[in-house]
Design an enzyme around this catalytic site. Sequence first.
Site, PDB file in Angstrom:
ATOM      1  N   HIS A  66       0.854  -1.223   0.000  1.00  0.00           N
ATOM      2  CA  HIS A  66       0.000   0.000   0.000  1.00  0.00           C
ATOM      3  C   HIS A  66       0.867   1.241   0.000  1.00  0.00           C
ATOM      4  CE1 HIS A  66      -3.276   2.732   1.388  1.00  0.00           C
ATOM      5  NE2 HIS A  66      -4.045   1.825   0.844  1.00  0.00           N
ATOM      6  N   PHE A  67       1.437   1.673  -0.904  1.00  0.00           N
ATOM      7  CA  PHE A  67       1.697   1.160  -2.243  1.00  0.00           C
ATOM      8  C   PHE A  67       3.201   1.117  -2.394  1.00  0.00           C
ATOM      9  CE2 PHE A  67      -2.263   3.514  -2.207  1.00  0.00           C
ATOM     10  CZ  PHE A  67      -3.156   2.600  -2.720  1.00  0.00           C
TER      11      PHE A  67
END
Length: 161
Positions: A66-67
């Site tokens: 994420h991410f």
Amino acid sequence: MDKEVEVPPAGDSPTCIEAIDVMRIMEAIPHRYPFLLIDRMVDIVLGSSAVGIKNVTASEPHFQGHFPARPVMPGVLIIEAMAQTAATLVVLTLGPAFEGKLVYFMTIDGAKFRRPVGPGDQLRIHVEKERSRANVWKFKGIARVDGVSVAEATFSAMIMG
């Protein structure tokens, strides 16, 4: 290591605690790594308000997905950090008999995410009790980085026996 420092009440004013460290937080609530999301608490006014501190690091597991190219702390984890700050305040307020008890979310209202939070940021999570009745507490939470609001929500929780 920070010590719990209590300031004696003056008249009818509530008891204040200057700061507690992560070890004291872990005595109060049952959360553990990787889901313990507050490192320290300061400016604690029992029965009223507190500030939780979360030092966001690149090694946190949620950043793996994420991410990967632009790590962003999930908003739900910021809300969870608010809840852990509030739960610790509840336990400190109610006393040692409530240490380690579970505090469950009941409602989350008006959640707003204003800017991304990532590695290197320090979240300062301000929670303030709006009201309580029996074992149900309602709080307003605001998370800030460098004094700028990044998230806010109103939430209620119930402490379980």
